[in-house]
Design a protein around this motif. Sequence first.
Motif, PDB file in Angstrom:
ATOM      1  N   PRO A 233      74.273  64.905  63.928  1.00  0.00           N
ATOM      2  CA  PRO A 233      73.665  65.062  62.597  1.00  0.00           C
ATOM      3  C   PRO A 233      73.959  66.427  61.995  1.00  0.00           C
ATOM      4  CG  PRO A 233      71.993  65.261  64.309  1.00  0.00           C
ATOM      5  CD  PRO A 233      73.262  64.862  65.003  1.00  0.00           C
ATOM      6  N   LYS A 234      74.016  66.434  60.655  1.00  0.00           N
ATOM      7  CA  LYS A 234      74.235  67.677  59.910  1.00  0.00           C
ATOM      8  C   LYS A 234      73.261  67.740  58.754  1.00  0.00           C
ATOM      9  CE  LYS A 234      79.233  67.829  60.865  1.00  0.00           C
ATOM     10  NZ  LYS A 234      80.583  67.873  60.256  1.00  0.00           N
ATOM     11  N   THR A 235      73.050  68.946  58.255  1.00  0.00           N
ATOM     12  CA  THR A 235      72.239  69.114  57.058  1.00  0.00           C
ATOM     13  C   THR A 235      73.057  68.693  55.841  1.00  0.00           C
ATOM     14  OG1 THR A 235      72.972  71.377  56.583  1.00  0.00           O
ATOM     15  CG2 THR A 235      71.141  71.113  58.131  1.00  0.00           C
ATOM     16  N   THR A 236      72.401  68.667  54.680  1.00  0.00           N
ATOM     17  CA  THR A 236      73.115  68.306  53.453  1.00  0.00           C
ATOM     18  C   THR A 236      74.195  69.321  53.109  1.00  0.00           C
ATOM     19  OG1 THR A 236      71.386  69.433  52.188  1.00  0.00           O
ATOM     20  CG2 THR A 236      71.162  67.054  52.469  1.00  0.00           C
ATOM     21  N   SER A 237      74.098  70.530  53.655  1.00  0.00           N
ATOM     22  CA  SER A 237      75.119  71.542  53.400  1.00  0.00           C
ATOM     23  C   SER A 237      76.162  71.608  54.506  1.00  0.00           C
ATOM     24  CB  SER A 237      74.468  72.923  53.232  1.00  0.00           C
ATOM     25  OG  SER A 237      73.728  73.271  54.378  1.00  0.00           O
ATOM     26  N   GLY A 238      76.111  70.662  55.462  1.00  0.00           N
ATOM     27  CA  GLY A 238      77.161  70.558  56.471  1.00  0.00           C
ATOM     28  C   GLY A 238      76.916  71.301  57.768  1.00  0.00           C
ATOM     29  N   LYS A 239      75.728  71.889  57.944  1.00  0.00           N
ATOM     30  CA  LYS A 239      75.449  72.605  59.193  1.00  0.00           C
ATOM     31  C   LYS A 239      75.034  71.624  60.280  1.00  0.00           C
ATOM     32  CE  LYS A 239      73.811  76.721  56.753  1.00  0.00           C
ATOM     33  NZ  LYS A 239      72.639  77.597  56.498  1.00  0.00           N
TER      34      LYS A 239
ATOM     35  N   GLN B 121      73.019  70.071  63.197  1.00  0.00           N
ATOM     36  CA  GLN B 121      71.596  70.121  63.561  1.00  0.00           C
ATOM     37  C   GLN B 121      71.478  69.903  65.075  1.00  0.00           C
ATOM     38  OE1 GLN B 121      70.567  66.973  60.768  1.00  0.00           O
ATOM     39  NE2 GLN B 121      69.349  68.416  59.595  1.00  0.00           N
ATOM     40  N   ARG B 122      71.510  70.992  65.816  1.00  0.00           N
ATOM     41  CA  ARG B 122      71.510  70.892  67.277  1.00  0.00           C
ATOM     42  C   ARG B 122      70.209  70.296  67.802  1.00  0.00           C
ATOM     43  NH1 ARG B 122      73.240  76.525  66.533  1.00  0.00           N
ATOM     44  NH2 ARG B 122      75.516  76.649  66.616  1.00  0.00           N
ATOM     45  N   THR B 123      69.084  70.786  67.280  1.00  0.00           N
ATOM     46  CA  THR B 123      67.789  70.314  67.768  1.00  0.00           C
ATOM     47  C   THR B 123      67.616  68.829  67.490  1.00  0.00           C
ATOM     48  OG1 THR B 123      66.833  72.498  67.408  1.00  0.00           O
ATOM     49  CG2 THR B 123      65.303  70.656  67.630  1.00  0.00           C
ATOM     50  N   ARG B 124      68.017  68.375  66.328  1.00  0.00           N
ATOM     51  CA  ARG B 124      67.889  66.956  66.005  1.00  0.00           C
ATOM     52  C   ARG B 124      68.815  66.115  66.882  1.00  0.00           C
ATOM     53  NH1 ARG B 124      69.321  63.577  60.702  1.00  0.00           N
ATOM     54  NH2 ARG B 124      68.000  61.780  61.120  1.00  0.00           N
ATOM     55  N   CYS B 125      70.014  66.622  67.161  1.00  0.00           N
ATOM     56  CA  CYS B 125      70.930  65.911  68.059  1.00  0.00           C
ATOM     57  C   CYS B 125      70.283  65.748  69.430  1.00  0.00           C
ATOM     58  CB  CYS B 125      72.246  66.678  68.162  1.00  0.00           C
ATOM     59  SG  CYS B 125      73.528  65.832  69.120  1.00  0.00           S
ATOM     60  N   ARG B 126      69.669  66.815  69.920  1.00  0.00           N
ATOM     61  CA  ARG B 126      68.958  66.756  71.206  1.00  0.00           C
ATOM     62  C   ARG B 126      67.876  65.682  71.172  1.00  0.00           C
ATOM     63  NH1 ARG B 126      64.865  71.370  71.759  1.00  0.00           N
ATOM     64  NH2 ARG B 126      63.833  69.888  70.345  1.00  0.00           N
TER      65      ARG B 126
END
Length: 561
Positions: A530-536, A538-543
């Motif tokens: 997963p990424k934010t709307t700006s393309g970063k 999301q490590r915590t959400r991936c976990r």
Amino acid sequence: MSAERLTLFEYLNEYNPVRYEAVDADNTVVDSMTAPELREQSLRLAAALREVAEPGDRVVIPPLSGLDFERAFFACVAAGMIAVPLPKMPSVASNKLRRVESILADCDARVIVSPPDEVALVAERTGVRALDPAVARQPAGDDGPGPAEPVARDPHDIVLLQYTSGSTGDPKGVEISQANLVINQREMGSRCDVTASTDIVAWLPSYHDMGLCSMVIQPVVTGARVVKIHTTDFIRRPLLWLEAISGRGEVWSAAPDFAYRTCLQALERAESFDADLSGWRTAGNASEPVRESTMVAFEKAMAPYGFRSTAFRPGYGLAESTVCVAVNAPVQARTVLSVDLAQLAQGVVVPVEPASGRAPLVGCGRPIDDSDVVILALDDAVVLGEDRVGELAVAGRSNARGYWKKPEVSEATFGTRIDGRSYLRTGDIAFLHDGEVFICDRLKDLIIAGGENYFPSDLEADVTARVAELDGTTVAVFQDAGGDVVFAFEAASSASAGDLEALIKSVVRAAAQTYPGRLRGVALRRGLIPKTTSGKVQRTRCRDLLATGSITPLHTWPERG
């Protein structure tokens, strides 16, 4: 600087040489306006806003065609209302719709500036009224409200709610004033030498802080010309960005690191490409981790087209400080620093000779003149010296007032006092070296093992540098509930189990050269990290998605015993 100089409409006059232009997918100008034209058209739209809402009300502005976003933003300013830029409104029920509904409820939005048919579902579900931006472009004398003088407001009042693109939790709207916007962008323009002779070429989303400031605010406060590419046109054809820059004499254009990599991939696929990039004087690189490997590869690939080796200008910023915190002037070459990672894990910066296969850290510039940057100890407000790792904090007139309707979170983020001055704690782990900002990682992503701190971005960069198959691949490193450090990466679902296992073993062995604890590699289908709307990333959400079984790995090694 007087209060009058901090109001945006003061810049929309006949003496301002600014010109806004929007180009289509063929790089043809399809919409344009001068400062007086923008003033008149935004005032006309402001009059329509005032028929359906009151000063201080929140007005949602999604991406719009041509230059309608610019008209809508300045209409909000003129009407004394608060602009809320958001991504395109979803037309079907989805997670995106739920997030939009959450934000609209959080800010109690009254109006969406958009063609009504494009926001019908959102309007129906939320009761927020749609106002067609075409009102601004009606010729004088047509039916409808005529221009009116802007509502007088204190320049320190909120004019913009910039919602952060966090992965989970309640949405947070950063409260930004006209004074924040004007001060920050004048400072950035001065540092980057943006003037009336500069062309700003931009494709960034209007709902992102860097996109809004570079396409809307920076041009009007510097008098520069902006050439706007619709974000979807860049995504479909990345080389359009370079074509729009081609042949211009003095260009400032900025983007996240991934955009430069995307252009390189597009260039490899292109049957033909020709451009003159010799006028691209400043290529900003910010909004996500800056990679020296990306810049070196871009410089090499674009050198035949005139791209200067001195053009890249890494920077650092965040919405809570309007956008820009640090960037170097064009005369200063970027700084690349190799450090002892074992010492870095203990919070001390020890420069070393560059090592093969080891990704260096890239400096993000010196703070702009109005921003005071310090590094704080992670557990208190003690200021650390240079070459010590801690949390980056910033004070200055660019800092926002807080988060909308979140006093406790605002106090925790913006309320640290040092020598009687308020500092914003950014949540970014960083250090200062020779006065320049170096970003290590986000505090929330920090990996702690044996009492030492390890940074996911270091692991990601080092392993990507050592394992050629990961070049251009989305990766995410995080620590799971059991204490293992997981290196997740995206791979083709068509790859065989044997190939995947061999690749994962290479990844884990490469990571073990930097991180001494337990490691696990996870291969995921493309598009699942997963990424934010700006393309970063999301490590915590991936976990969390992996832990709950919401995403299924293609392969894992070693299997957890």
